[in-house]
Each structure stands twice: as C-alpha cells, then as structure tokens.
Design an enzyme around this catalytic site. Sequence first.
Site, PDB file in Angstrom:
ATOM      1  N   LYS A   1      -1.676   8.359   1.479  1.00 54.95           N
ATOM      2  CA  LYS A   1      -2.689   7.732   0.544  1.00 54.95           C
ATOM      3  C   LYS A   1      -1.511   6.956   0.005  1.00 54.95           C
ATOM      4  O   LYS A   1      -1.519   5.249   0.366  1.00 54.95           O
ATOM      5  CB  LYS A   1      -2.783   8.725  -0.787  1.00 54.95           C
ATOM      6  CG  LYS A   1      -3.118   8.007  -1.676  1.00 54.95           C
ATOM      7  CD  LYS A   1      -4.059   8.278  -2.854  1.00 54.95           C
ATOM      8  CE  LYS A   1      -4.799   7.294  -3.775  1.00 54.95           C
ATOM      9  NZ  LYS A   1      -5.017   7.982  -4.814  1.00 54.95           N
TER      10      LYS A   1
ATOM     11  N   GLY B   1      -7.925  10.320 -20.038  1.00 56.61           N
ATOM     12  CA  GLY B   1      -8.111   8.662 -19.824  1.00 56.61           C
ATOM     13  C   GLY B   1      -8.945   8.556 -18.869  1.00 56.61           C
ATOM     14  O   GLY B   1     -10.143   9.408 -18.601  1.00 56.61           O
TER      15      GLY B   1
ATOM     16  N   ASN C   1      -1.590  -2.563  -4.143  1.00 58.19           N
ATOM     17  CA  ASN C   1      -1.011  -2.108  -4.896  1.00 58.19           C
ATOM     18  C   ASN C   1       0.264  -3.177  -5.195  1.00 58.19           C
ATOM     19  O   ASN C   1       0.119  -3.757  -6.436  1.00 58.19           O
ATOM     20  CB  ASN C   1      -0.526  -1.180  -5.499  1.00 58.19           C
ATOM     21  CG  ASN C   1      -1.543   0.540  -6.133  1.00 58.19           C
ATOM     22  OD1 ASN C   1      -2.119  -0.280  -6.642  1.00 58.19           O
ATOM     23  ND2 ASN C   1      -1.576   1.507  -4.860  1.00 58.19           N
TER      24      ASN C   1
ATOM     25  N   SER D   1      -5.455   0.176  -8.160  1.00 57.22           N
ATOM     26  CA  SER D   1      -4.632   0.532  -9.468  1.00 57.22           C
ATOM     27  C   SER D   1      -3.833  -0.206 -10.378  1.00 57.22           C
ATOM     28  O   SER D   1      -3.431  -0.570 -11.745  1.00 57.22           O
ATOM     29  CB  SER D   1      -4.908   2.219  -9.530  1.00 57.22           C
ATOM     30  OG  SER D   1      -3.327   1.835  -9.136  1.00 57.22           O
TER      31      SER D   1
END
Lengths: 310, 310
Positions: free
Chosen positions: B189, B13, B197, B260
């Site tokens: 993070k 990916g 998200n 994401s």
Amino acid sequence: MEKSCNIILLGTGAIGSYYCGKLQQAGAKISAVCRSDYETVKSEGINIKSIKGDFIFTPDETVNSISKSSFNADYIVIATKALPSIDIISLIKPKLLEHTAIILIQNGIDVEISLHKAFPNNEIISCIAFICVTRESYGKVSHADYGRLVIGNYPKGVSEKANHIAKLFNSVGVDCETQDEILYARWKKLIWNIPFNSMSVLANRASTKEIMDNENSAIIAKKIMKEVVSIAKSEGYLINDEVIEKNLADTAKMTPYKTSMLLDFENSRPMEVEAIIGNTFRIAQKNSISVPIIEALYAMLSVVNDKLMS
Amino acid sequence: MEKSCNIILLGTGAIGSYYCGKLQQAGAKISAVCRSDYETVKSEGINIKSIKGDFIFTPDETVNSISKSSFNADYIVIATKALPSIDIISLIKPKLLEHTAIILIQNGIDVEISLHKAFPNNEIISCIAFICVTRESYGKVSHADYGRLVIGNYPKGVSEKANHIAKLFNSVGVDCETQDEILYARWKKLIWNIPFNSMSVLANRASTKEIMDNENSAIIAKKIMKEVVSIAKSEGYLINDEVIEKNLADTAKMTPYKTSMLLDFENSRPMEVEAIIGNTFRIAQKNSISVPIIEALYAMLSVVNDKLMS
C-alpha cells in the site's frame, strides 16, 4: 562622468526600473519599452522607494513597443523574467545593431544560450542581481535590501563595454563587480536559489527561517546544495564545501525572507522554474550526474507551474 | 451468524464509524468512545451515507471516555489517525484484559510496534483499509468508494480471532481478506501512498490526474515507488516491478482523487507524515538504504506539518 550611451530597456519591472534608473543617474539615456504599465510610466515615471534614497525614474523616452523606440542602442537591457513564454529573440531582433551589446539581468543558468546562438556577433553582458526589490504596482517600485550586481561577458571575459557599464553603476553607488567567469558566479548563486526557492514553494510557503528551523529540511537544503555543486563540477566549475557551509550559516541568521519563486507563486504569476531548476537538471542529465532531489523538486514545481498557468 | 462479541471503538471518525457500524450489523456489540462528537453521537447516532446503502450506526453504548465503557472487551478497535500526538497506549491500558485483542485500522508502517512492545501478550490484528470515506461533520459520514479490508496478525499469521473478524465483515458485504504477512500488504500500500500523498500536498494540492498528466512528475512517482520497493526488499518483502507498473496504470485511469494527506492539509488537520513517510524513511536509514527522494519529501512534509500545528 563616463561618456553617455543609449540604452533600450525591455521590462520595467522592479529589476529593470531600479538598475536603469541608476544608469540614467550615471548619465545614460534610457528608452523604456513598457507593456501594460505604459500609460502610468509615460505620465508619471517610475517612483522608486529605496533604502539607499528614494528617486523618480523618468525614462528619456517611453514607448509601448520596441519598434517605436527612436534609439540606436549601444545596449539593450533585458530585465524581463526568465520565462519560456517570452520570446526575447524576436523582440529585440529589429533593434539590434552591429555594435549593440545585450545586457541580461536574469536569474538561473543557461539563460544566455539562445541569445548567443541567435546573435553570435553581438556581445552579451550577463548580470546577476543580489537585490530585494519589488514592483508594488505600475510605476511603483520598492527596494528593500541589498543591490549588488555581478557582471561579465557570456560565456566568459570582461569586455570594454562591460567595464563601462560597471563603472557607470559604481559611479552612482551601485556595487557592481566584474567577473571573468560569469557562469561560475551563476552556479554559486544557484547553490542558494535552488533549495530555498524550491522548498519555499513546495513546503506550503515556507520562509527561509521555517526551512532552517526544521532539522530535516535543513539537512535537505544542504543535500540539494551538494547536488548543485556536483553539477557545477561536471561543467568545470569547482565550488568547495565552505561555500555551502557559509550559505547555510548566513541563511540561518538572516531575516525570514520570501524567495522570488514564492512571491511569484503567491501572486499567481508563472515561476522561473525552467531558468532556475529545469536548465540545471538538463545540464545534470547531459553530463550523466545523478541528482535525485533536484529532479523531484523540478517535477513537483512543474506541476505547480502547470496549475498556475491553467 | 457468528457468535457475538464485545468491541470498544476508539475513534468515531469515518473509518471507525463505517467499519464498526458494519460489525454491529454482523452481530457485534459496540461501545463507542467519542470525544468532541459525544453529544451528537449519543443523541442521534452516526448517519452513514454509503454507495453500498445508507444506514444509521447507533452504538450499543456511547461514552466520552474509555474508562466509562461498561464492556469487557473481546476487541478494542483503534481507528484514530496515526499521529504521534495520540497516546494510544495510555488510553487503552485500563481496559485491556488478558483476552482482549487490539484491532488497528490505520495507515502507514510500523504503526503496531509500540503497542506490541507495550502489550506483548495481547494479540494485535492489523488492518489496512482501501476505502474512500469522509466524516462530513459530527455524526455524518460519507462513503464514496471502495471498502475492502486486508487483515492479519502483527507481526504475522492469522489467528482464530482475526478469522472471526474477517467472517463478520464478509457476512455483511465488506470484502475482507486475511493475509498471513500483513506487513507485506502494508508495503504494497505504501508504494502508492508515499508518492501520491506526498506530491499531492507539496505540489500545490495536485490531484492524482495532475500528477500523472505531467511527464516529469509521473516519472518521479515511479522513482519514489522504486525507493519504497528497495526499502521493502531490505526488510525481506520482495515486490516485483509489475506491481509498480500496475499502480501507475491504475492511477492514470482513475477518477481524479484527493489523497488522505491532502484532505487533512486542506482542512488544517495534522497529516500522518510520521506513520506514512517518517517511519518508512527511518527503516531505510536503519538498513542503510539510500532513498534521497523520500528523504526530501519527508523533510518538506515535516515543515508543512510544523506550520499546520503552529
């Protein structure tokens, strides 16, 4: 039959059309105030396909502005959506007589308060509808399930006028129960409305079944219900845990159902976020009740509503 | 140049292709294990359009199954998405030699633990990527922004091999920082990843800007960050309030950004709900930390993931 009465109806959506159509059958005269559906309603009336029997509701008078109504109203029925953008007070002020009672059929909590402040001498009859009814297009309403009404005066009590309306409804087969503490009934409805309306929109258009089938979200539905109960308690309305258990059990069994907020969302219409969840959260804040999940749901729904309206 | 090394790459990916392409530029040999993109990568390599300069990454060997790799690997790079459906342990077991180190470039927390339990004698080098990179189609990767890596051994320390990899990266312009406490970096993070998200998916595909522009959701972002900090603290990682304030200020200023999870959602791919938020919630449960908002977000994202995969 009860004595006749004059009613001005604001909002010929599904709710207003169905219930005023039934009041007309019970002998009331209806002056319907339409907006974009004016031409259709004036020429064809409102075609109501109902599980309890189809009928056509032809208002006794159809106008495109409340100022054009010829009625001296005994009642003004407000059946618009409960949205901050609709200024009900300015709309009804010119037609509100000393004896006119305001009948409010809307979702949410604290939806009566601004009317009560603006018109302290007019009676407010607050109604909660348990009904599955949709306006398919102008002049076409579909009634798919339920139909019960709970009504009572705001902030409490059941007046002669409220009893009169309840009798009219019951005379034509609409199950209408008077309730001395209408706010108690509103809190009990919020116990279901807040978790399932919110999650159905936020969790990618989830049905009630999809929410109940996922173990995590079924637990969260219950936690949200407990937050609602804690806010109701801070306002003096005690709701026991059995009500929560019954709501969850009933929802797990019911046919997968799209909530009203989800229907609005799917049709890109503004959702009743403030009436249902914003007002609830503000009551919690006022009473210093911590409701972290409701606060988060409210925030995310606000973003969704911002996007719908931008 | 550092001494060469043999690397098997699992997952061609965007992340795996970009970082192994750079390691190859630094002198490493790469055996790429492809799945559906095998024919494309074998015949054309991987075309990488990067803000730091375009390049084509042609693996030294391209295979369609790890068992077909001819390499005695010094490193196996795992750059697949962190999904419960991918059984990494069975995949790498046949090619894992005594000296092979596992390099894991994935989002989330506790993503190393099952590998560590399965292969307690193999070194795990855990990497966190701060990069905006997308696979547009088979063999086509676009690197739009950032690129920094933080790496360290799991559960802690920085080995010779980890230092070797960091030097390779830095030798070709990839900013790679070693971190003695890699889990501390993961928690830092998560402070950003969990609120943005989650809300981006739940609030009808909201951008970071839409979340920060709404007063209610900006407050909730901060409250979610505080919940993450409280869980990190229960694991012994202290993060002060300035980190939260800096995350919020930076997000308010940044170009509107799709997270994401939102990209996965929009492309109907399973989202890394368990790695990013499920594992976080389970750590909170284990340590008896109350995190009501994270629990609710997790539940709703589970429903969304159920629907994506049904």
